[in-house]
Design a protein around this motif. Structure first.
Motif, PDB file in Angstrom:
ATOM      1  N   ALA A   1       0.830  -1.207   0.000  1.00  0.00           N
ATOM      2  CA  ALA A   1       0.000   0.000   0.000  1.00  0.00           C
ATOM      3  C   ALA A   1       0.866   1.259   0.000  1.00  0.00           C
ATOM      4  CB  ALA A   1      -0.928  -0.005   1.216  1.00  0.00           C
ATOM      5  N   LYS A   2       1.906   1.275   0.832  1.00  0.00           N
ATOM      6  CA  LYS A   2       2.759   2.459   0.947  1.00  0.00           C
ATOM      7  C   LYS A   2       3.595   2.697  -0.309  1.00  0.00           C
ATOM      8  CE  LYS A   2       3.059   2.517   5.998  1.00  0.00           C
ATOM      9  NZ  LYS A   2       3.947   2.439   7.184  1.00  0.00           N
ATOM     10  N   LEU A   3       3.895   1.625  -1.044  1.00  0.00           N
ATOM     11  CA  LEU A   3       4.669   1.770  -2.279  1.00  0.00           C
ATOM     12  C   LEU A   3       3.760   1.961  -3.494  1.00  0.00           C
ATOM     13  CD1 LEU A   3       7.578  -0.801  -1.813  1.00  0.00           C
ATOM     14  CD2 LEU A   3       7.511   1.634  -1.263  1.00  0.00           C
ATOM     15  N   ASP A   4       2.468   2.135  -3.226  1.00  0.00           N
ATOM     16  CA  ASP A   4       1.481   2.401  -4.287  1.00  0.00           C
ATOM     17  C   ASP A   4       1.448   1.303  -5.343  1.00  0.00           C
ATOM     18  OD1 ASP A   4       0.857   4.917  -3.108  1.00  0.00           O
ATOM     19  OD2 ASP A   4       2.613   5.794  -4.068  1.00  0.00           O
ATOM     20  N   LEU A   5       1.553   0.050  -4.894  1.00  0.00           N
ATOM     21  CA  LEU A   5       1.510  -1.078  -5.821  1.00  0.00           C
ATOM     22  C   LEU A   5       0.071  -1.571  -5.920  1.00  0.00           C
ATOM     23  CD1 LEU A   5       4.707  -2.952  -4.638  1.00  0.00           C
ATOM     24  CD2 LEU A   5       4.430  -1.584  -6.697  1.00  0.00           C
ATOM     25  N   PRO A   6      -0.507  -1.548  -7.125  1.00  0.00           N
ATOM     26  CA  PRO A   6      -1.914  -1.936  -7.298  1.00  0.00           C
ATOM     27  C   PRO A   6      -2.119  -3.417  -7.031  1.00  0.00           C
ATOM     28  CG  PRO A   6      -0.860  -1.708  -9.422  1.00  0.00           C
ATOM     29  CD  PRO A   6       0.126  -1.219  -8.404  1.00  0.00           C
ATOM     30  N   PRO A   7      -3.339  -3.810  -6.688  1.00  0.00           N
ATOM     31  CA  PRO A   7      -3.627  -5.227  -6.457  1.00  0.00           C
ATOM     32  C   PRO A   7      -3.270  -6.072  -7.682  1.00  0.00           C
ATOM     33  CG  PRO A   7      -5.438  -3.870  -5.710  1.00  0.00           C
ATOM     34  CD  PRO A   7      -4.513  -2.961  -6.468  1.00  0.00           C
ATOM     35  N   SER A   8      -2.641  -7.193  -7.424  1.00  0.00           N
ATOM     36  CA  SER A   8      -2.272  -8.141  -8.487  1.00  0.00           C
ATOM     37  C   SER A   8      -1.880  -9.421  -7.790  1.00  0.00           C
ATOM     38  CB  SER A   8      -1.110  -7.602  -9.329  1.00  0.00           C
ATOM     39  OG  SER A   8       0.065  -7.483  -8.546  1.00  0.00           O
ATOM     40  N   GLU A   9      -1.326 -10.360  -8.541  1.00  0.00           N
ATOM     41  CA  GLU A   9      -0.851 -11.585  -7.908  1.00  0.00           C
ATOM     42  C   GLU A   9       0.198 -11.218  -6.872  1.00  0.00           C
ATOM     43  OE1 GLU A   9       0.581 -14.459 -10.632  1.00  0.00           O
ATOM     44  OE2 GLU A   9      -1.228 -14.466 -11.854  1.00  0.00           O
ATOM     45  N   ASP A  10       0.158 -11.874  -5.715  1.00  0.00           N
ATOM     46  CA  ASP A  10       1.056 -11.534  -4.618  1.00  0.00           C
ATOM     47  C   ASP A  10       2.516 -11.624  -5.030  1.00  0.00           C
ATOM     48  OD1 ASP A  10       1.523 -10.923  -1.754  1.00  0.00           O
ATOM     49  OD2 ASP A  10       2.425 -12.911  -1.740  1.00  0.00           O
ATOM     50  N   ASP A  11       2.869 -12.678  -5.784  1.00  0.00           N
ATOM     51  CA  ASP A  11       4.261 -12.851  -6.188  1.00  0.00           C
ATOM     52  C   ASP A  11       4.740 -11.679  -7.025  1.00  0.00           C
ATOM     53  OD1 ASP A  11       4.489 -15.202  -4.848  1.00  0.00           O
ATOM     54  OD2 ASP A  11       4.316 -16.499  -6.612  1.00  0.00           O
ATOM     55  N   ASN A  12       3.882 -11.192  -7.922  1.00  0.00           N
ATOM     56  CA  ASN A  12       4.257 -10.062  -8.772  1.00  0.00           C
ATOM     57  C   ASN A  12       4.455  -8.804  -7.943  1.00  0.00           C
ATOM     58  OD1 ASN A  12       4.596  -8.792 -11.451  1.00  0.00           O
ATOM     59  ND2 ASN A  12       2.772  -7.675 -10.839  1.00  0.00           N
ATOM     60  N   ARG A  13       3.577  -8.593  -6.974  1.00  0.00           N
ATOM     61  CA  ARG A  13       3.726  -7.399  -6.136  1.00  0.00           C
ATOM     62  C   ARG A  13       4.985  -7.483  -5.275  1.00  0.00           C
ATOM     63  NH1 ARG A  13      -1.372  -4.956  -3.143  1.00  0.00           N
ATOM     64  NH2 ARG A  13      -1.786  -7.070  -2.434  1.00  0.00           N
ATOM     65  N   ARG A  14       5.334  -8.683  -4.848  1.00  0.00           N
ATOM     66  CA  ARG A  14       6.568  -8.849  -4.077  1.00  0.00           C
ATOM     67  C   ARG A  14       7.772  -8.440  -4.915  1.00  0.00           C
ATOM     68  NH1 ARG A  14       5.894 -12.329   0.553  1.00  0.00           N
ATOM     69  NH2 ARG A  14       8.072 -12.939   0.581  1.00  0.00           N
ATOM     70  N   VAL A  15       7.792  -8.892  -6.154  1.00  0.00           N
ATOM     71  CA  VAL A  15       8.906  -8.556  -7.042  1.00  0.00           C
ATOM     72  C   VAL A  15       8.968  -7.048  -7.270  1.00  0.00           C
ATOM     73  CG1 VAL A  15       9.783  -8.749  -9.406  1.00  0.00           C
ATOM     74  CG2 VAL A  15       8.991 -10.784  -8.199  1.00  0.00           C
ATOM     75  N   MET A  16       7.834  -6.438  -7.561  1.00  0.00           N
ATOM     76  CA  MET A  16       7.813  -5.001  -7.823  1.00  0.00           C
ATOM     77  C   MET A  16       8.196  -4.203  -6.583  1.00  0.00           C
ATOM     78  SD  MET A  16       7.326  -4.981 -10.930  1.00  0.00           S
ATOM     79  CE  MET A  16       7.461  -3.182 -11.026  1.00  0.00           C
ATOM     80  N   ALA A  17       7.790  -4.682  -5.408  1.00  0.00           N
ATOM     81  CA  ALA A  17       8.174  -4.000  -4.166  1.00  0.00           C
ATOM     82  C   ALA A  17       9.686  -4.058  -3.975  1.00  0.00           C
ATOM     83  CB  ALA A  17       7.459  -4.644  -2.974  1.00  0.00           C
ATOM     84  N   VAL A  18      10.251  -5.220  -4.217  1.00  0.00           N
ATOM     85  CA  VAL A  18      11.704  -5.382  -4.082  1.00  0.00           C
ATOM     86  C   VAL A  18      12.446  -4.490  -5.063  1.00  0.00           C
ATOM     87  CG1 VAL A  18      13.602  -6.997  -4.470  1.00  0.00           C
ATOM     88  CG2 VAL A  18      11.620  -7.708  -3.118  1.00  0.00           C
ATOM     89  N   LEU A  19      11.995  -4.451  -6.318  1.00  0.00           N
ATOM     90  CA  LEU A  19      12.651  -3.631  -7.322  1.00  0.00           C
ATOM     91  C   LEU A  19      12.538  -2.143  -6.985  1.00  0.00           C
ATOM     92  CD1 LEU A  19      11.556  -5.462 -10.599  1.00  0.00           C
ATOM     93  CD2 LEU A  19      13.760  -5.594  -9.407  1.00  0.00           C
ATOM     94  N   THR A  20      11.375  -1.719  -6.496  1.00  0.00           N
ATOM     95  CA  THR A  20      11.200  -0.326  -6.083  1.00  0.00           C
ATOM     96  C   THR A  20      12.160   0.016  -4.951  1.00  0.00           C
ATOM     97  OG1 THR A  20       8.854  -0.365  -6.688  1.00  0.00           O
ATOM     98  CG2 THR A  20       9.556   1.357  -5.151  1.00  0.00           C
ATOM     99  N   TYR A  21      12.242  -0.891  -3.998  1.00  0.00           N
ATOM    100  CA  TYR A  21      13.081  -0.712  -2.812  1.00  0.00           C
ATOM    101  C   TYR A  21      14.553  -0.610  -3.177  1.00  0.00           C
ATOM    102  CZ  TYR A  21      14.815  -2.007   1.892  1.00  0.00           C
ATOM    103  OH  TYR A  21      15.437  -2.046   3.101  1.00  0.00           O
ATOM    104  N   LEU A  22      15.051  -1.581  -3.939  1.00  0.00           N
ATOM    105  CA  LEU A  22      16.479  -1.625  -4.218  1.00  0.00           C
ATOM    106  C   LEU A  22      16.912  -0.568  -5.225  1.00  0.00           C
ATOM    107  CD1 LEU A  22      17.015  -5.487  -4.334  1.00  0.00           C
ATOM    108  CD2 LEU A  22      17.698  -3.898  -2.533  1.00  0.00           C
ATOM    109  N   SER A  23      16.099  -0.304  -6.214  1.00  0.00           N
ATOM    110  CA  SER A  23      16.498   0.663  -7.243  1.00  0.00           C
ATOM    111  C   SER A  23      16.489   2.093  -6.717  1.00  0.00           C
ATOM    112  CB  SER A  23      15.597   0.559  -8.467  1.00  0.00           C
ATOM    113  OG  SER A  23      14.259   0.876  -8.144  1.00  0.00           O
TER     114      SER A  23
END
Length: 215
Positions: A191-213
């Motif tokens: 929610a805090k990273l503004d990631l829209p609802p989707s498959e959990d695995d996909n959101r995990r990947v996008m959260a990690v990429l947002t975080y590290l990049s």
């Protein structure tokens, strides 16, 4: 599962081939230089590529540049990078390509066979596999990125473990909390990273990429 390897050190290259073959991977090609890597990846379009960052002829970032170019030609091509040292610029460049299916491990991790094989499979499946030392050095850099700053210290800790590719159960075990608590933290992170609802695995990947990049 089809694999392309890029490693100039003959003994390590042979060792990787034997190790992957022993775990039911099919090594379709193993190259020892950067110029040969892009054609090999584009031709074979493997399920995953295991690539040394530093390859001939320059022994600088030849492997990484070739991997990134191959991902441009074959979007989403899974790449697991191996490096002797933590190269912050290389890690950021790889991550900002987006789309997941990326990993960055120090070569020392290959000696832990189970962990290495798990990382290869995770990247092939579209996930991330980041070395804890790489994460640590990336996080040592200060950032004022607004979405990341929304995270609490515990949420940042959970996301750091997520970046290593750990499951909720493994994160719960590492932090001595319940899986329910980890799930609550991950939902808050999304929610805090503004990631829209989707498959959990996909959101995990996008959260990690947002975080590290952003570090």
């Amino acid at each position: 599962m089809r694999v392309v390897i890029a490693e100039d050190h003959a003994l390590l290259r042979d060792g990787l081939i034997r190790l992957l073959n022993a775990h039911d991977f099919d090594v379709v090609e193993a190259v020892d230089n950067g110029p040969r890597l892009v054609p090999a990846l584009v031709e074979h379009r493997p399920d995953v590529a295991v690539v040394d960052v530093r390859l001939p002829p320059t022994f600088t970032d030849e492997g990484l540049k070739a991997a990134i170019e191959a991902r441009r030609q074959v979007p989403g091509l899974p790449i697991l990078v191996l490096s002797q040292y933590v190269e912050q610029l290389y890690a950021r460049e790889l991550l900002t390509g987006g789309g997941g299916a990326v990993g960055y491990l120090l070569k020392d991790r290959v000696s832990n066979v189970a962990e290495f094989i798990d990382s290869v499979r995770r990247v092939a499946a579209g996930g991330t596999a980041m070395d804890p030392d790489v994460i640590g050095q990336l996080l040592a850099r200060n950032t004022r990125d607004a979405p990341i700053q929304r995270l609490t210290p515990r949420e940042a800790e959970v996301l750091g473990l997520m970046a290593e590719g750990r499951s909720n159960a493994a994160i719960a075990s590492a932090l001595f909390v319940t899986e329910k608590a980890v799930s609550k933290h991950t939902n808050s992170i999304f929610a805090k990273l503004d990631l829209p609802p989707s498959e959990d695995d996909n959101r995990r990947v996008m959260a990690v990429l947002t975080y590290l990049s952003s570090h």
